[in-house]
Design a protein around this motif. Sequence first.
Motif, mmCIF file in Angstrom:
data_model
loop_
_atom_site.group_PDB
_atom_site.id
_atom_site.type_symbol
_atom_site.label_atom_id
_atom_site.label_comp_id
_atom_site.label_asym_id
_atom_site.label_seq_id
_atom_site.Cartn_x
_atom_site.Cartn_y
_atom_site.Cartn_z
ATOM 1 N N SER A 31 6.804 10.064 -40.288
ATOM 2 C CA SER A 31 6.395 9.833 -38.901
ATOM 3 C C SER A 31 4.874 10.123 -38.649
ATOM 4 N N THR A 32 4.369 11.017 -39.803
ATOM 5 C CA THR A 32 2.829 11.110 -39.429
ATOM 6 C C THR A 32 1.950 9.916 -39.634
ATOM 7 N N TYR A 40 10.600 9.669 -34.919
ATOM 8 C CA TYR A 40 10.892 10.725 -35.485
ATOM 9 C C TYR A 40 11.676 10.748 -36.764
ATOM 10 N N ASP A 41 11.257 11.668 -37.744
ATOM 11 C CA ASP A 41 12.131 11.816 -38.974
ATOM 12 C C ASP A 41 13.559 12.157 -38.685
ATOM 13 N N VAL A 42 14.149 13.176 -37.592
ATOM 14 C CA VAL A 42 15.245 13.431 -37.327
ATOM 15 C C VAL A 42 15.402 13.531 -35.974
ATOM 16 N N VAL A 69 10.707 16.488 -35.681
ATOM 17 C CA VAL A 69 12.313 16.452 -35.327
ATOM 18 C C VAL A 69 12.332 16.672 -33.723
ATOM 19 N N ALA A 70 13.308 16.000 -33.436
ATOM 20 C CA ALA A 70 13.795 16.086 -31.751
ATOM 21 C C ALA A 70 15.100 16.420 -31.621
ATOM 22 N N LEU A 71 15.351 17.118 -30.344
ATOM 23 C CA LEU A 71 16.729 17.409 -30.066
ATOM 24 C C LEU A 71 16.949 16.774 -28.769
ATOM 25 N N VAL A 72 18.311 16.242 -28.441
ATOM 26 C CA VAL A 72 18.599 15.683 -27.243
ATOM 27 C C VAL A 72 19.861 16.219 -26.673
ATOM 28 N N GLN A 212 12.488 6.689 -25.197
ATOM 29 C CA GLN A 212 13.082 5.871 -26.493
ATOM 30 C C GLN A 212 12.795 6.407 -27.622
ATOM 31 N N LEU A 213 13.722 7.183 -28.470
ATOM 32 C CA LEU A 213 13.390 7.991 -29.726
ATOM 33 C C LEU A 213 13.808 7.151 -30.910
ATOM 34 N N TYR A 214 12.899 6.703 -31.573
ATOM 35 C CA TYR A 214 13.179 5.971 -33.028
ATOM 36 C C TYR A 214 13.472 6.975 -34.106
ATOM 37 N N ALA A 215 14.498 6.876 -34.959
ATOM 38 C CA ALA A 215 15.256 8.143 -35.696
ATOM 39 C C ALA A 215 14.877 7.454 -37.167
#
Length: 496
Positions: A31-32, A40-42, A69-72, A212-215
């Motif tokens: 992601s960098t 995001y990576d996760v 990383v992201a939390l939903v 919109q989160l790309y994972a």
Amino acid sequence: MATLARRSSSYVCRSCTRGLRRQWLRGHSYSTATSTPDIYDVVCVGGGPAGLSLLAALRAVPTLRPLRVALVEAQDLSKVRAWNPPPDRFSNRCSSLTPATKRFLERLGALEHADQGRLQPYHQMQVWDGITGAPLELDYGDWYPGEDRGNPVAYMVENSHLTSALLKRLDQLGGVHIFDGAKVQAITYSTEETEDLDLRQWPIVHLSSGNQLYARLLVGADGANSPVRTFAGINASGWDYDRHGVVATLEMEGDGWRGNDHKIAYQRFLPTGPVALLPLPGRYASLVWSTTPENASLLKSLSSKDFIAMVNAAFRLSHVDLAYMHTLESGQADEYAWRLEHTPHDPRSVPQPVVGVQEGTVASFPLRLRHADTYIAERVALVGDAAHTIHPLAGQGLNQGQSDVRSLAKHIDYAVNHGQDIGTITSLEPYFSDRYTDNHIMLGFCDKLHKLFSVSSGPLVPLRSVGLRMVNNSNLIKQAFMIKASGKKIARVKVI
């Protein structure tokens, strides 16, 4: 498995540019490579104990810190952070932590943010057949080898307390993009490709907030009705038990539990399901009573006085007496007092009498068994209840989820350190292989135990009694059971 691995290998070649491969091998997260803030990576959907533990592990393990990383989470987490009930009020949703789970949470640093006064150890479990009275006592006595000799069997903790502690640890670690108060509207696959990054077939989580989160890896920690599992097309097999779990927070007689420094958990197997009384701090206890939907409805409708009488009866009267008391719309307290006078019992073999129930804590939920056919798909992994739902009679639900998290974090760490794409089947397959069989055995064990003790007549009843007494007299069998229940086989993840 071999087929999945071959498919995954070809996918890795198709989905990654050579430049990004070189960046990954140099230790940078994918992601960098892009300035887009929603890649995001996760991405973890679900802010319960499993999801929060996974994110804490990803932030606490040094080699995983570069991951984005992201939390939903659908609920407002500010309420979780602010959770601080009075010392004499306890939630009705509690879990039993095995020593292995407790050590994992300690290594994550989560328990540093917990009120240790609300974490209640117990050193023994007394289990018995509700028809024959055959007993089974489980503890870490002198016969138990290793570091757990003489230590607590487990630790009772409120689910809200644990969630709050994990969230505070995440806030302390930092680096997690939290989207709370936002529901998942849809999950789709991306078809985009840029000069720097091939996003084709990456999951996109569409939130009610408009994000919109790309994972690279989408983790479903979103419960038994997991939208992530549905998106991945993973089927879950199982059945409903036609039983409900009645829960409540209770107050014990006098100063509290008999032997406050060495508390005992009690469980009696009745034909309608097991009833368990588990220690909380001081004079309080957590009730988990598995019974029929009709009985559960009656219990919830009773006055506090009659409800308390039913709980005490469940540990002292015959199953026939108890069945009759379930036919009464009210008056159980008087009925119990009369029947107890004519029922011999050893007060030392049952919990101290219950004298109070906290207002608003009597509730119920349906019991079911579910097991996902697999825990992984391309760029998707499931943990906790999203992967499996178990009967609560052995108190293993939360512990299974934490074992999932330990394993998944371990294999993500391996993938990062070996230059692998963390979202492919090749990288995720070891996690599935590590956890599926162990979970399947535990689900089957609890299911068979429930069915075995649901039989109220016939030759199986005395045979069951003989078997229970044989197990109780064999330290070797009990030792094997305690090792399995403690989760010792799960490899540890090195964290700060």
